[in-house]
Motif scaffolding. Structure first.
Motif, short mmCIF file in Angstrom:
data_model
loop_
_atom_site.label_atom_id
_atom_site.label_comp_id
_atom_site.label_asym_id
_atom_site.label_seq_id
_atom_site.Cartn_x
_atom_site.Cartn_y
_atom_site.Cartn_z
N ASP A 41 -8.45 0.40 -6.18
CA ASP A 41 -9.83 -0.48 -5.75
C ASP A 41 -10.52 -1.75 -4.71
N GLU A 42 -8.91 -2.28 -4.98
CA GLU A 42 -9.30 -4.20 -4.08
C GLU A 42 -9.53 -3.33 -2.07
N VAL A 43 -8.81 -2.53 -2.28
CA VAL A 43 -8.02 -2.02 -0.38
C VAL A 43 -8.57 -1.41 0.18
N SER A 44 -9.56 -0.52 -0.82
CA SER A 44 -10.16 0.89 -0.29
C SER A 44 -11.01 0.39 0.71
N ASN A 45 -11.69 -0.22 0.61
CA ASN A 45 -12.67 -0.83 1.50
C ASN A 45 -12.27 -0.61 3.58
N LEU A 46 -10.59 -1.40 3.19
CA LEU A 46 -10.19 -0.82 4.11
C LEU A 46 -9.84 0.32 5.43
N PHE A 47 -9.37 1.11 4.14
CA PHE A 47 -9.72 2.19 4.17
C PHE A 47 -10.18 3.05 5.83
N GLU A 48 -9.52 3.86 6.80
CA GLU A 48 -11.10 5.03 7.27
C GLU A 48 -10.08 6.35 6.89
N GLU A 55 -3.55 9.09 13.52
CA GLU A 55 -3.92 9.18 14.65
C GLU A 55 -3.62 7.93 14.85
N ALA A 56 -3.74 7.59 15.83
CA ALA A 56 -3.45 5.89 17.02
C ALA A 56 -5.16 4.91 16.41
N ASN A 57 -4.50 4.03 16.19
CA ASN A 57 -5.55 2.68 15.63
C ASN A 57 -6.23 2.77 14.82
N LYS A 58 -5.99 3.65 13.34
CA LYS A 58 -6.74 4.01 12.56
C LYS A 58 -6.29 3.35 11.29
N ILE A 59 -6.99 2.95 10.01
CA ILE A 59 -5.79 2.67 8.84
C ILE A 59 -6.39 3.60 7.82
N TYR A 60 -5.07 3.94 7.51
CA TYR A 60 -4.43 5.08 6.62
C TYR A 60 -4.24 3.86 5.13
N GLY A 61 -4.95 4.81 4.00
CA GLY A 61 -4.38 4.42 2.81
C GLY A 61 -3.90 5.95 2.80
N LEU A 62 -2.51 5.16 2.22
CA LEU A 62 -1.08 6.31 1.24
C LEU A 62 -1.06 6.05 -0.33
N LEU A 63 -1.56 7.04 -0.60
CA LEU A 63 -2.17 6.78 -2.17
C LEU A 63 -1.33 8.08 -3.07
N GLY A 64 -0.63 7.73 -4.20
CA GLY A 64 0.35 8.82 -4.71
C GLY A 64 0.42 8.20 -6.74
N ARG A 65 0.90 9.38 -6.78
CA ARG A 65 1.94 8.63 -8.79
C ARG A 65 2.84 7.99 -8.75
N ASN A 66 3.83 6.84 -8.69
CA ASN A 66 4.77 6.49 -8.76
C ASN A 66 6.10 7.91 -8.83
N GLY A 67 6.86 7.40 -7.64
CA GLY A 67 8.10 9.21 -7.43
C GLY A 67 7.16 10.25 -6.67
N ALA A 68 6.11 9.53 -6.46
CA ALA A 68 5.12 11.09 -5.33
C ALA A 68 5.80 11.37 -4.10
N GLY A 69 6.45 10.31 -3.69
CA GLY A 69 7.18 10.64 -1.99
C GLY A 69 6.81 9.53 -1.21
N LYS A 70 5.90 9.00 -2.05
CA LYS A 70 4.95 7.78 -0.45
C LYS A 70 6.52 6.73 0.25
N THR A 71 6.51 6.43 -0.23
CA THR A 71 8.45 5.54 0.28
C THR A 71 9.44 6.27 1.27
#
Length: 291
Positions: A189-196, A26-42
């Protein structure tokens, strides 16, 4: 600007990087896109930014396909982990290119960030350390003022002080001018407080998409005598367990818990965090939780 992804797949020969992914950013939200290496995120982020073409499925950014769509791509910025700039350019040249390509480019923001990260405009990008190159990527991503801003591990080489400065600056910029921000990181852990919102990708599929606060309310770490823990957790979803000398610690997920009652029973109750949830959920193959 919403990003709508439907039944998206990407294959490389016999290898499938993404498998039938459907998501809404959704517009105007901060997302954390997480997963292990090779999960497909990039791969997902590169398709979103128009740098790759999906094999199957549909992606719409503001209702348009981003691939080879120059007008739309001027509203999307993707800062990769590395190799964001040509080696023969100076920092001042990178900034000029950014100002030409991004119609919402803010020179004031770029100047401020250059000073914050102590970057010299005359330096050539090939002479930048990893940390300096990361800092320059952050400058471009935030000064671009794009409606969709994506950071893929944007702070490789930055020390802790510089990373936390980035988090503060990102939040300041977002509060001044909201946009859709997607952060992919292993420093959860460092950045998760930013995630909505939190999205976890595992083996090319969406494992979980959930509001961050709601996600944390669905999980709990519980410790106590093994027999009592086993009795309480019977029929509940335990995603991780450790046992030592007659005592057991479990991480529970996907339920609502009465913390006061659990403490009255003599259990030790602790909140969990996004990092632990990502690690242990990607070890389980039977979890699929959506809003």
């Amino acid at each position: 600007m919403n990003v709508e992804i439907s039944n998206l797949s990407k294959t490389y020969g016999a290898s499938k990087a993404l498998n039938n992914v459907s998501l809404l950013f959704e517009a105007n939200k901060i997302y954390g896109l997480l997963g292990r290496n090779g999960a497909g995120k990039t791969t997902l982020m590169q398709i979103l930014a128009g740098q790759q073409r999906q094999s199957h499925g549909v992606i719409k950014v503001g209702g348009q396909d981003p691939f080879e769509n120059g007008t739309l791509l001027s509203q999307i910025s993707l800062i990769n982990e590395s190799n964001n700039f040509k080696n023969n350019l100076k920092i001042k040249d990178v900034l000029k290119i950014g100002a030409l390509f991004y119609p919402n480019w803010c020179t004031e923001t770029a100047d401020k960030l250059l000073a914050d990260f102590e970057l010299d405009r005359q330096m050539k990008t090939k002479k930048l350390s990893k940390g300096m190159a990361s800092a320059l990527g952050i400058v471009i991503g935030l000064a671009s003022k794009t409606k969709v801003t994506i950071f893929d591990e944007p702070y490789i080489g930055l020390d802790a002080s510089a990373r936390y400065r980035f988090y503060d600056i990102l939040l300041e910029e977002y509060q001044k001018e909201p946009r859709t921000i997607i952060l992919s990181t292993h420093l959860i852990d460092e950045v998760s407080n930013l995630f909505e919102e939190v999205i976890i990708i595992d083996e090319g599929e969406v494992l979980l998409k959930q509001n961050k606060d709601a996600l944390l309310q669905l999980s709990l770490q519980l410790s106590g005598p093994t027999k009592a823990i086993d009795h309480y957790t019977k029929g509940k979803q335990v995603i991780h367990a450790t046992e030592m000398m007659g005592n057991k610690t479990v991480l529970l997920f996907n339920d609502v818990y009465d913390v006061a009652d659990l403490r009255q029973r003599g259990f030790q109750v602790e909140e969990t965090n996004i990092q632990k949830l990502m690690v242990y959920l990607t070890e389980k193959k039977d979890v699929r939780t959506h809003d």
